[in-house]
Design an enzyme around this catalytic site. Structure first.
Site, short mmCIF file in Angstrom:
data_model
loop_
_atom_site.label_atom_id
_atom_site.label_comp_id
_atom_site.label_asym_id
_atom_site.label_seq_id
_atom_site.Cartn_x
_atom_site.Cartn_y
_atom_site.Cartn_z
N THR A 145 -11.94 -0.03 13.17
CA THR A 145 -12.68 -1.23 13.58
C THR A 145 -11.81 -2.14 14.42
O THR A 145 -12.24 -2.65 15.48
CB THR A 145 -13.21 -1.98 12.35
OG1 THR A 145 -14.07 -1.12 11.62
CG2 THR A 145 -13.96 -3.24 12.75
N ALA A 147 -8.83 -1.25 15.84
CA ALA A 147 -8.29 -0.50 16.98
C ALA A 147 -9.25 -0.57 18.17
O ALA A 147 -8.82 -0.68 19.32
CB ALA A 147 -8.03 0.95 16.58
N GLU A 169 2.40 -5.74 10.52
CA GLU A 169 2.60 -6.18 11.90
C GLU A 169 1.30 -5.96 12.67
O GLU A 169 0.78 -4.84 12.70
CB GLU A 169 3.74 -5.40 12.56
CG GLU A 169 5.08 -5.55 11.86
CD GLU A 169 5.27 -4.58 10.70
OE1 GLU A 169 4.76 -3.45 10.78
OE2 GLU A 169 5.89 -4.98 9.70
N TYR A 202 13.93 4.60 -3.01
CA TYR A 202 14.18 3.29 -2.40
C TYR A 202 14.71 2.30 -3.43
O TYR A 202 15.59 1.50 -3.14
CB TYR A 202 12.88 2.77 -1.78
CG TYR A 202 13.09 1.60 -0.84
CD1 TYR A 202 13.48 1.83 0.48
CD2 TYR A 202 12.88 0.30 -1.24
CE1 TYR A 202 13.67 0.78 1.36
CE2 TYR A 202 13.08 -0.76 -0.37
CZ TYR A 202 13.47 -0.52 0.93
OH TYR A 202 13.67 -1.57 1.80
N GLN A 212 8.96 -7.20 -2.41
CA GLN A 212 8.50 -8.22 -1.47
C GLN A 212 7.43 -9.10 -2.11
O GLN A 212 6.47 -8.59 -2.68
CB GLN A 212 7.93 -7.56 -0.20
CG GLN A 212 8.98 -6.95 0.70
CD GLN A 212 8.43 -6.48 2.03
OE1 GLN A 212 9.13 -6.49 3.02
NE2 GLN A 212 7.19 -6.05 2.07
#
Length: 221
Positions: A145, A147, A169, A202, A212
């Site tokens: 949608t 894009a 991002e 990780y 985060q």
């Protein structure tokens, strides 16, 4: 000369070493048939079960009409974007340096939507908090949608045993302002199962983006 396995029922003779290797491969395939089912992309039933155990919070099993879709799909989970954004600006002519990032590069915005200026960029975060299993790697792909409206969503892979809110991002590639809707779908997360447990996750290597809690800016250790 190498020994040959005698032909049978008109079939050609086979090199003995090749024959032994083939038999070993067949045996291993039989022994490993259970873990072979765990490889590859994970289904909606797997995602839902793991989500209810804490992998995704809050978890959306359904999506209402009239919004950019989100929630579990056949082989993925469409995460939502939260209502906080950092929109890049050139008001202060600041240089965007990933090794020395400054707050003068963007303006903070909160609300039900965010307007991204032409050919500009914004950072956001997911509404969901993710806890990735040790034997899973996640790929994140922007929704169709957005894009089709010229909006490119980029997220790097979510690594094994990473957890936190996803920093997202968002790029506006058009010459016009575009609107992004908070609390609605932004990107699809694909859960890729491994055929073996990783040696170092990780979490093990104490990654700099672990746990985060908001929109985290670039960091260099």
């Amino acid at each position: 000369m190498l020994a040959l396995v005698p032909s049978n029922r008109g079939l050609p003779a086979v090199n003995l070493e090749v024959w032994m290797l083939l038999n070993t491969m067949v045996a291993l395939a039989g022994e490993n048939r259970n873990w072979r089912r765990e490889m590859g992309i994970k289904s909606d039933t797997w995602i839902a079960a793991r989500a209810l155990a804490g992998m995704i919070e809050p978890f959306a099993s359904e999506c209402p009409k009239g919004v950019v879709s989100y929630g579990v799909s056949s082989y993925g989970y469409d995460m939502r974007v939260a209502d906080e954004f950092k929109v890049f600006t050139n008001v202060f002519n600041a240089i965007v340096d990933p090794k020395a990032f400054t707050g003068r590069s963007f303006v903070d915005m909160n609300g039900d939507s965010c307007i991204i200026p032409p050919n500009s960029f914004a950072l956001a975060r997911s509404l969901e908090y993710f806890r990735i299993p040790r034997d899973v790697l996640c790929l994140v792909i922007g929704k169709s949608t957005y894009a089709r409206a010229g909006i490119i969503v980029n997220v790097t892979p979510l690594e094994p045993e990473w957890e936190g809110f996803v920093t997202i991002e968002i790029s506006n590639t058009t010459p016009l302002p575009v609107k992004v809707y908070a609390n609605e779908g932004i990107a699809q997360v694909l859960f890729m199962g491994a055929d073996d447990m990783c040696g170092v996750s990780y979490k093990d290597k104490k990654g700099k983006y672990q746990n985060q809690t908001g929109i985290w800016l670039p960091r260099v250790d």
